[in-house]
Design an enzyme around this catalytic site. Structure first.
Site, PDB file in Angstrom:
ATOM      1  N   GLU A 163       3.080   5.043  -2.272  1.00  0.00           N
ATOM      2  CA  GLU A 163       4.230   5.798  -1.707  1.00  0.00           C
ATOM      3  C   GLU A 163       5.295   4.818  -0.840  1.00  0.00           C
ATOM      4  O   GLU A 163       5.668   4.824   0.328  1.00  0.00           O
ATOM      5  CB  GLU A 163       3.663   6.362  -0.300  1.00  0.00           C
ATOM      6  CG  GLU A 163       2.521   7.439  -0.787  1.00  0.00           C
ATOM      7  CD  GLU A 163       1.789   8.314   0.253  1.00  0.00           C
ATOM      8  OE1 GLU A 163       2.067   8.197   1.416  1.00  0.00           O
ATOM      9  OE2 GLU A 163       0.920   9.148  -0.290  1.00  0.00           O
TER      10      GLU A 163
ATOM     11  N   GLU B 197      -3.646  11.137  -5.056  1.00  0.00           N
ATOM     12  CA  GLU B 197      -4.260  11.337  -3.784  1.00  0.00           C
ATOM     13  C   GLU B 197      -4.074  12.778  -3.649  1.00  0.00           C
ATOM     14  O   GLU B 197      -3.170  13.352  -3.914  1.00  0.00           O
ATOM     15  CB  GLU B 197      -3.620  10.575  -2.585  1.00  0.00           C
ATOM     16  CG  GLU B 197      -3.798   9.178  -2.333  1.00  0.00           C
ATOM     17  CD  GLU B 197      -3.062   8.490  -1.152  1.00  0.00           C
ATOM     18  OE1 GLU B 197      -2.882   9.008  -0.237  1.00  0.00           O
ATOM     19  OE2 GLU B 197      -2.721   7.463  -1.404  1.00  0.00           O
TER      20      GLU B 197
HETATM   21  C1  FCB Z   1      -1.018   8.876   2.422  1.00  0.00           C
HETATM   22  C2  FCB Z   1      -1.351   7.559   2.250  1.00  0.00           C
HETATM   23  C3  FCB Z   1      -2.899   7.013   2.551  1.00  0.00           C
HETATM   24  C4  FCB Z   1      -3.501   8.127   3.823  1.00  0.00           C
HETATM   25  C5  FCB Z   1      -3.186   9.735   3.262  1.00  0.00           C
HETATM   26  C6  FCB Z   1      -3.534  10.391   4.270  1.00  0.00           C
HETATM   27  O1  FCB Z   1       0.188   9.328   2.686  1.00  0.00           O
HETATM   28  O2  FCB Z   1      -0.953   6.921   1.143  1.00  0.00           O
HETATM   29  O3  FCB Z   1      -2.926   5.930   2.912  1.00  0.00           O
HETATM   30  O4  FCB Z   1      -2.986   7.921   4.809  1.00  0.00           O
HETATM   31  O5  FCB Z   1      -1.759   9.772   3.206  1.00  0.00           O
END
Ligand code: FCB
Length: 466
Positions: free
Chosen positions: A162, A369
């Site tokens: 990110e 994620e």
């Molecule tokens: C993302 C991050 C991760 C976590 C999630 C909820 O933006 O990459 O580290 O904080 O959100």
């Protein structure tokens, strides 16, 4: 059915789980500094101990194995490997990741290594951090060290997690480390992160096993115009897509910054921090795109009346994380919401996966994620703690259903990583927001698989979504 080769895994990040911040020569990172500065993190929480994963490595590896996981996405702490951000490498820091990688492989779990999940060595921040071009070169050196050390065993590598958050939450709204609030600095940081990605790919590729696969994990924004027939709203969505998504996708995958982004930001910068040859350095071969997905946003063209609301995911702040987009207003989304206040909308994930499939057919996809924080309750059953978390199961099930749909519709999605293996340090929210499939009691550090962990484990074993 998900095929046998589809990877079901969980994801974590070093600063969020490891703790042991002074151990074995680790240097301080910007998140140590930021979390220890009063007012930055809820309840003044820090990652000093976190889940104590550093000392509980074997237990956590066994946990993953008992859940039948195919893969594990984790990040290396740069300040463990290079305590001051530059050579020499710290053998004790590398030894920890050696044990982690070997422990995963011994249990038949694929390691998926992220080089950078936000814990920049503080010494590099003191020298200018991501606002400074030299940080990209230092990152390439660090990538080379990591590649030399682990590249014989690790097949799947992710450069950055990110970069939008690093650049814009770190240097625009300032709600993440290093807490800078300056739009031009945010854009410089974004460029240097892009450059770091490209240079690291070159450094890694030269050192790791020939069948290695590289990716970057992006929090691609699904941004929808409030009124689809309103040209202003449609243009507002375009602007956020430029400064949120294409600012990374285009240089990395096509070797150019988008013209509309350059035009939108022309009043704040002339982009002279982009040097000749940079775009070729950034545009390196890449096998996969990692998609981090949680929720959607809805925007309007702001008419300047009333107060603008800059929030969109993560934390709110008075400074906007969106340079060159001052007239974009983020609207509240319809629910339901997770404990983060993020709306639940699996259709956004479907849209993203299909868009990447259409626009970047050369790259296959990983959901790097996806997950949800809920206010879990612990109850006792036969003298054992249990956590019934049907909302999280529902969230995961509905998002996995659209992954399956996208695969059926042609998107080459090869794996899914639930965020997160453990409840952990959720950045500026501290330990309040629990994303884990496994509960962590932050007093005793005991781990308790939640119902969602058991559900996910059955899915990984049966490959069938129920
Ligand atoms: C993302 C991050 C991760 C976590 C999630 C909820 O933006 O990459 O580290 O904080 O959100």
């Amino acid at each position: 059915m998900f095929p046998e080769r589809f990877l079901f895994g969980t994801a974590t990040a070093s600063y969020q789980i490891e703790g042991a911040v002074h151990e074995d020569g680790r240097g301080p990172s910007i998140w140590d500094t930021f979390s220890h500065t009063p007012g930055n993190v809820a309840h003044a929480d820090t990652g000093d101990i976190a889940c104590d994963h550093y000392h509980r490595l074997e237990e956590d590896l066994d946990l993953m194995a008992s859940l039948g996981m195919d893969a594990y996405r984790f990040s290396l702490a740069w300040p463990r490997i290079q305590p001051s951000g530059r050579a020499p490498a710290n053998p004790a820091g590398l030894a920890f990741y050696d044990r982690l990688v070997d422990g995963l492989l011994a249990r038949g779990i694929h390691p998926v290594v992220t080089l950078y999940h936000w814990d920049l060595p503080q010494a590099l921040q003191d020298a200018g951090g991501w606002a400074d071009r030299d940080t990209a070169a230092a990152f390439a050196d660090y990538a080379a060290v990591a590649g030399e050390a682990l590249g014989d065993r690790v097949q799947m590598w992710t450069t950055l997690n990110e970069p939008w958050c690093s650049a814009f939450l770190g240097h625009g709204s300032g709600v993440h480390a290093p807490g800078i609030t300056d739009p031009v600095t945010a854009l410089r940081a974004a460029h240097h992160l892009n450059l770091a990605h490209g240079l690291a790919l070159q450094a890694l590729r030269a050192r790791v096993r020939a069948d290695a696969q590289f990716s970057v994990a992006l929090n691609l924004h699904v941004v929808r115009p409030d009124r689809a027939d309103d040209a202003g709203d449609v243009d507002a969505a375009r602007q956020i897509d430029a400064v949120g998504n294409r600012i990374f996708l285009d240089p990395m995958l096509a070797g150019a910054y988008p013209d509309d982004l350059l035009a939108d930001t022309a009043t704040v910068t002339d982009w002279s921090f982009v040097h000749d040859g940079d775009l070729a350095r950034i545009h390196q071969p890449l096998e996969a795109i990692g998609v981090n997905y949680y929720s959607t946003s809805r925007v309007r063209r702001w008419d300047g009346v009333g107060s603008n609301n800059h929030s969109a995911g993560h934390n709110t702040s008075t400074a906007s994380p969106w340079p060159g987009a001052a007239s974009v207003q983020f609207l509240p989304q319809p629910g339901p919401y997770t404990e983060m206040g993020w709306n639940i909308d699996p259709s956004g994930l479907y849209e993203l996966l299909m868009r990447m499939h259409r626009e970047h057919p050369q790259q296959w996809l990983l959901v790097t994620e996806n997950g949800a924080a809920f206010a879990d309750a612990v109850t006792m059953s036969d003298g054992h703690p249990v956590v019934h978390d049907p909302d999280r199961i529902d969230y995961l099930r509905r998002h996995l259903a659209v992954v399956q749909q996208a695969r059926d519709d042609g998107a080459d999605v090869r794996g899914y990583f639930a965020w997160s293996l453990l409840d952990n340090f959720e950045w500026a929210y501290g330990y309040d927001k629990r994303f884990g499939l496994v509960r962590v009691d932050f007093d005793t550090l005991a781990r308790t698989p939640k119902d969602s962990a058991l559900w996910y484990s059955r899915l990984a074993r049966s490959r069938t979504l129920r």
